[in-house]
Design a protein around this motif. Structure first.
Motif, mmCIF file in Angstrom:
data_model
loop_
_atom_site.group_PDB
_atom_site.id
_atom_site.type_symbol
_atom_site.label_atom_id
_atom_site.label_comp_id
_atom_site.label_asym_id
_atom_site.label_seq_id
_atom_site.Cartn_x
_atom_site.Cartn_y
_atom_site.Cartn_z
ATOM 1 N N GLY A 169 57.866 38.951 6.177
ATOM 2 C CA GLY A 169 57.797 37.552 5.771
ATOM 3 C C GLY A 169 56.531 37.250 4.998
ATOM 4 O O GLY A 169 56.557 36.501 4.010
ATOM 5 N N ARG A 170 55.408 37.824 5.419
ATOM 6 C CA ARG A 170 54.155 37.593 4.697
ATOM 7 C C ARG A 170 54.224 38.130 3.275
ATOM 8 O O ARG A 170 53.748 37.488 2.323
ATOM 9 C CB ARG A 170 52.985 38.252 5.431
ATOM 10 N N LEU A 171 54.821 39.293 3.096
ATOM 11 C CA LEU A 171 54.932 39.865 1.752
ATOM 12 C C LEU A 171 55.806 38.997 0.850
ATOM 13 O O LEU A 171 55.492 38.777 -0.325
ATOM 14 C CB LEU A 171 55.487 41.286 1.840
ATOM 15 N N LEU A 172 56.921 38.506 1.398
ATOM 16 C CA LEU A 172 57.768 37.603 0.609
ATOM 17 C C LEU A 172 57.015 36.314 0.287
ATOM 18 O O LEU A 172 57.070 35.799 -0.834
ATOM 19 C CB LEU A 172 59.053 37.296 1.368
ATOM 20 N N GLU A 216 52.115 34.393 8.945
ATOM 21 C CA GLU A 216 51.143 34.936 9.889
ATOM 22 C C GLU A 216 50.690 33.918 10.923
ATOM 23 O O GLU A 216 50.259 34.288 12.015
ATOM 24 C CB GLU A 216 49.939 35.504 9.142
ATOM 25 N N ASP A 217 50.793 32.619 10.585
ATOM 26 C CA ASP A 217 50.459 31.602 11.583
ATOM 27 C C ASP A 217 51.378 31.692 12.793
ATOM 28 O O ASP A 217 50.973 31.389 13.922
ATOM 29 C CB ASP A 217 50.562 30.208 10.961
ATOM 30 N N THR A 218 52.633 32.101 12.577
ATOM 31 C CA THR A 218 53.549 32.222 13.708
ATOM 32 C C THR A 218 53.071 33.288 14.685
ATOM 33 O O THR A 218 53.300 33.175 15.888
ATOM 34 C CB THR A 218 54.984 32.538 13.245
ATOM 35 N N ALA A 219 52.402 34.322 14.166
ATOM 36 C CA ALA A 219 51.859 35.365 15.043
ATOM 37 C C ALA A 219 50.742 34.811 15.915
ATOM 38 O O ALA A 219 50.642 35.127 17.111
ATOM 39 C CB ALA A 219 51.357 36.543 14.212
ATOM 40 N N LEU A 220 49.883 33.982 15.329
ATOM 41 C CA LEU A 220 48.777 33.394 16.087
ATOM 42 C C LEU A 220 49.293 32.505 17.207
ATOM 43 O O LEU A 220 48.773 32.527 18.329
ATOM 44 C CB LEU A 220 47.873 32.594 15.146
ATOM 45 N N VAL A 221 50.326 31.730 16.919
ATOM 46 C CA VAL A 221 50.872 30.825 17.935
ATOM 47 C C VAL A 221 51.630 31.606 18.999
ATOM 48 O O VAL A 221 51.469 31.358 20.200
ATOM 49 C CB VAL A 221 51.781 29.759 17.293
ATOM 50 N N TYR A 228 47.457 21.263 4.333
ATOM 51 C CA TYR A 228 48.500 22.251 4.062
ATOM 52 C C TYR A 228 48.007 23.693 4.214
ATOM 53 O O TYR A 228 48.792 24.630 4.024
ATOM 54 C CB TYR A 228 49.070 22.046 2.660
ATOM 55 N N ALA A 229 46.757 23.872 4.544
ATOM 56 C CA ALA A 229 46.193 25.224 4.628
ATOM 57 C C ALA A 229 46.771 25.984 5.814
ATOM 58 O O ALA A 229 47.183 25.390 6.816
ATOM 59 C CB ALA A 229 44.675 25.142 4.745
ATOM 60 N N PRO A 230 46.801 27.319 5.741
ATOM 61 C CA PRO A 230 47.242 28.122 6.890
ATOM 62 C C PRO A 230 46.324 27.924 8.088
ATOM 63 O O PRO A 230 45.131 27.607 7.936
ATOM 64 C CB PRO A 230 47.144 29.561 6.363
ATOM 65 N N VAL A 231 46.845 28.130 9.259
ATOM 66 C CA VAL A 231 46.058 28.011 10.485
ATOM 67 C C VAL A 231 44.863 28.952 10.446
ATOM 68 O O VAL A 231 43.750 28.582 10.841
ATOM 69 C CB VAL A 231 46.945 28.302 11.715
ATOM 70 N N TRP A 232 45.069 30.185 9.954
ATOM 71 C CA TRP A 232 43.969 31.150 9.989
ATOM 72 C C TRP A 232 42.826 30.706 9.087
ATOM 73 O O TRP A 232 41.643 30.961 9.387
ATOM 74 C CB TRP A 232 44.443 32.558 9.631
ATOM 75 N N LYS A 233 43.135 30.016 7.997
ATOM 76 C CA LYS A 233 42.071 29.483 7.150
ATOM 77 C C LYS A 233 41.352 28.333 7.848
ATOM 78 O O LYS A 233 40.120 28.233 7.832
ATOM 79 C CB LYS A 233 42.633 28.998 5.818
ATOM 80 N N GLN A 234 42.104 27.431 8.458
ATOM 81 C CA GLN A 234 41.484 26.327 9.180
ATOM 82 C C GLN A 234 40.561 26.852 10.273
ATOM 83 O O GLN A 234 39.459 26.326 10.487
ATOM 84 C CB GLN A 234 42.564 25.426 9.764
ATOM 85 N N VAL A 275 45.224 38.978 11.258
ATOM 86 C CA VAL A 275 45.889 38.573 10.034
ATOM 87 C C VAL A 275 45.434 39.446 8.887
ATOM 88 O O VAL A 275 44.430 40.163 8.967
ATOM 89 C CB VAL A 275 45.635 37.082 9.717
ATOM 90 N N TYR A 276 46.182 39.376 7.793
ATOM 91 C CA TYR A 276 45.941 40.265 6.653
ATOM 92 C C TYR A 276 44.590 40.005 5.989
ATOM 93 O O TYR A 276 43.869 40.935 5.642
ATOM 94 C CB TYR A 276 47.060 40.089 5.627
ATOM 95 N N SER A 277 44.248 38.751 5.811
ATOM 96 C CA SER A 277 43.017 38.393 5.116
ATOM 97 C C SER A 277 42.156 37.525 6.001
ATOM 98 O O SER A 277 42.657 36.718 6.785
ATOM 99 C CB SER A 277 43.328 37.657 3.810
ATOM 100 N N ALA A 278 40.839 37.691 5.856
ATOM 101 C CA ALA A 278 39.910 36.870 6.623
ATOM 102 C C ALA A 278 39.087 35.968 5.714
ATOM 103 O O ALA A 278 38.234 35.223 6.183
ATOM 104 C CB ALA A 278 38.989 37.754 7.454
ATOM 105 N N ASP A 279 39.326 36.013 4.418
ATOM 106 C CA ASP A 279 38.558 35.225 3.463
ATOM 107 C C ASP A 279 39.259 33.895 3.215
ATOM 108 O O ASP A 279 40.249 33.824 2.487
ATOM 109 C CB ASP A 279 38.401 35.997 2.153
ATOM 110 N N ALA A 280 38.737 32.848 3.820
ATOM 111 C CA ALA A 280 39.361 31.530 3.705
ATOM 112 C C ALA A 280 38.944 30.791 2.439
ATOM 113 O O ALA A 280 39.577 29.815 2.061
ATOM 114 C CB ALA A 280 39.027 30.686 4.930
ATOM 115 N N GLY A 281 37.891 31.232 1.802
ATOM 116 C CA GLY A 281 37.439 30.570 0.584
ATOM 117 C C GLY A 281 36.740 29.258 0.875
ATOM 118 O O GLY A 281 36.532 28.874 2.033
ATOM 119 N N PRO A 282 36.386 28.525 -0.172
ATOM 120 C CA PRO A 282 35.690 27.246 0.012
ATOM 121 C C PRO A 282 36.610 26.176 0.588
ATOM 122 O O PRO A 282 37.831 26.269 0.485
ATOM 123 C CB PRO A 282 35.239 26.891 -1.412
#
Length: 584
Positions: free
Chosen positions: A561-564, A341-346, A128-134, A112-119
């Motif tokens: 899609g991610r850019l939009l 990007e979650d669709t890519a993971l699935v 509601y968070a993205p899968v990659w953040k979870q 995925v584009y970013s790996a920083d999920a934050g606090p």
């Protein structure tokens, strides 16, 4: 007076599919009434000749008449001695790959584009968070799979009944799977980005020992003994199954045997379908992602209505073994998420050939959020498609240009694309022959002219010759669209413009539907309800756009899609107001 034969007895005895000419051969009453004197001559074939645009001579008609009974007897024998179930696949399988074409090859990898999920935020924002953040929070020990699962189970308990979006909630098994995921992650066993991520499953994919109803009254108590291949793959990836989401009966619409799935943004309208519950539950934050399916718009339509992001993969990427068959040459399984990007993971977890689905094949899937959206990509569009578009849809064109992409005007070949629907009619009727022959199609709740029961019954009067001719026409469409894609990397247009839903489902190419903003419109009436008063005040609803890709290039769709998505930040700025009040 009781008629000599009825429509039902006619269908049971013959099927009517032998170019319509089986009509005469079925005029033997099953109850021993003998041959009908009024309808037992070669000239009786004139009626079916008119249906199919034929004009036989008397001599030709007499010869055909003598053959018909043998043709119908073959059918009767097959039905009696070799009955077929929904799981029996045809010997002929559809392959979207054209001979002589060179398709893009990929190795299996996703970044995925970013790996920083934050606090870690509050529970609603976690939901509601993205899968990659979870996934990042799970690996950092900021949250457990049990807590994440419980957040969704609590939201399901609070909101799902009002949305009518779950058929079955699997609370106990979900918590067991989440607990197991926590143990494995703590012990250093990482199954990948879906490990410990809760999801919903459209109730047409089999789950061993758990009801899989296909959304339809005749099958509402159906309990399979094995899991669908996609269920096995998601379990192997460590995903946690929350339950079975609703679908319109036999994968059409949003009306199922237990209710009508609602749009999270307006309980007064349906969620659209047929992946009704998957889209509604995802948009309402009741799961991290869900699995949907599409034959002709069943991921695109509810995703657009509910404000979810739906990826319809290239035909054959994802095996359908253990999933209800509606149309063997069209059915596709794919992810419905909130973020591109979650669709890519699935998809990465689902991708690859599966035993039992002869139409599936191994083809690598790769996505790299850092490099997938090359600036030299050419995006096709036609200004005519946007003439009646919303402000949000038109703005997409400007925004894509501003992102550095080249927009190129294209024209689609002028062809009668609606003719392709004959294939859907024929295959679906074949898949559910048993329903028609036993009259159990009468138990389906929706009985309008456009509903499945009428489609199945009508399909028996489609010429077998015409069905094959349409298949040949389908190849011409595939070749014509392959030529269009030689000049562009993907196409953008409003989801239901330009026959693209029909065209791309029949060519087998992928699509991505995603929300781009909110637009004012009137509510869409619930099924069988009158349209709202045209003077009724409009309210904001999600507005979606669809990107249409070329074969095996889901990565390009997801990247654009991610850019939009990054520009519009839909779920950061918009969320449905959920409540527990009784539905209208």
């Amino acid at each position: 007076m009781k008629p000599m034969f009825s429509r039902r007895s006619f269908l049971r005895s013959s099927g009517g599919a032998i170019s319509g000419i089986a009509v005469t051969a079925t005029l033997y009453a099953e109850e021993g009434l003998g041959r009908s004197k009024a309808l037992s001559q070669p000239n009786d074939l004139r009626f079916t000749e008119q249906i199919f645009g034929l004009n036989y001579t008397d001599t030709e008609r007499a010869l055909v008449y003598d053959n018909v009974e043998a043709l119908v007897n073959r059918m009767r024998t097959r039905r009696e001695k070799a009955p077929l179930s929904n799981a029996d696949t045809p010997a002929q399988t559809f392959d979207p790959r054209l001979p002589g074409e060179v398709y893009y090859q990929q190795e299996n990898r996703v970044r995925v584009y970013s790996a920083d999920a934050g606090p870690l935020p509050n529970d609603e924002n976690i939901a509601y968070a993205p899968v990659w953040k979870q996934a990042a929070w799970l690996r950092a020990g900021k949250i457990t799979a049990i807590r994440l699962t419980d957040i969704y189970l609590q939201r399901i308990q609070k909101y799902a009944a009002n949305l009518e979006c779950f058929v079955t909630v699997m609370k106990e098994s979900a918590r067991k799977e989440a607990y197991q995921a926590d143990i494995e992650l703590q012990n250093g066993k990482d199954r990948g980005p879906l490990h410990g991520i809760p999801y919903g499953l459209k109730d047409l994919a089999d789950t061993a020992g758990v009801t899989t109803s296909w959304g339809a009254t005749p099958y509402k108590d159906r309990v399979p003994t094995t899991d669908a291949v996609i269920v096995e793959r998601l379990r192997a990836a460590g995903a946690v199954l929350l339950g079975k989401t609703t679908l319109g009966a036999l994968a059409y619409g949003d009306l199922w045997f237990g209710g009508l799935t609602r749009n999270p943004w307006d309980l007064g309208e349906g969620s659209s379908g047929s992946s009704a519950g998957s889209a509604a539950s995802t948009a309402a934050g009741l799961c991290s992602f869900a699995i949907g399916s599409e034959t002709l718009g069943s991921i695109i339509s509810p995703s657009g209505r509910c404000g979810a992001t739906g990826l319809r993969p290239t035909f054959g990427r994802v095996p359908r073994t253990g999933a209800m068959a509606l149309c063997w040459s069209l059915d596709k399984l794919g992810p419905i998420c909130r973020y591109a990007e979650d669709t890519a993971l699935v998809l990465s977890a689902l991708n690859g050939a599966g035993t039992g689905d002869p139409s599936s094949f191994d083809w690598g899937f790769a996505y790299d959020g850092k490099t997938a959206a090359a600036e030299d990509m050419v995006i096709g569009y036609n200004p005519v498609w946007f003439e009646d578009a919303t402000v949000s849809e038109v703005k997409v064109l400007t925004d894509l240009r501003d992102m550095g992409f080249t927009l190129q005007k294209i024209d689609l070949p002028d062809m009668p694309y609606d003719a392709l629907l004959t294939t859907l009619d024929v295959e679906s009727a074949a898949a559910f022959e048993e329903l028609v022959l036993t009259n159990r199609d009468d138990t389906l709740k929706w009985q309008e002219p456009q509903a499945w029961p009428n489609t199945f019954r009508s399909a028996y009067f489609i010429s077998a010759v015409e069905a094959l001719q349409v298949d040949r026409f389908r190849r011409k469409v595939m070749e014509a669209m392959a030529d269009v894609y030689r000049h562009v990397d993907l196409i953008v247009c409003p989801s239901f413009a330009a026959d693209m839903v029909v065209i791309t489902n029949f060519t087998g190419t992928p699509s991505l539907t995603l929300p781009i903003g909110m637009e004012m419109r009137q509510s869409t009436p619930l099924l069988n309800q009158p349209a709202p008063d045209p003077d009724r005040r409009k309210k904001p609803y999600p507005q979606a756009i669809t990107l249409w890709g070329t074969m095996f290039r889901e990565d390009q769709l997801i990247a654009v899609g991610r850019l939009l998505e990054e520009k519009y930040r839909f779920f950061e700025q918009n969320r449905p107001v959920l409540n527990t009040e009784t539905t209208p």
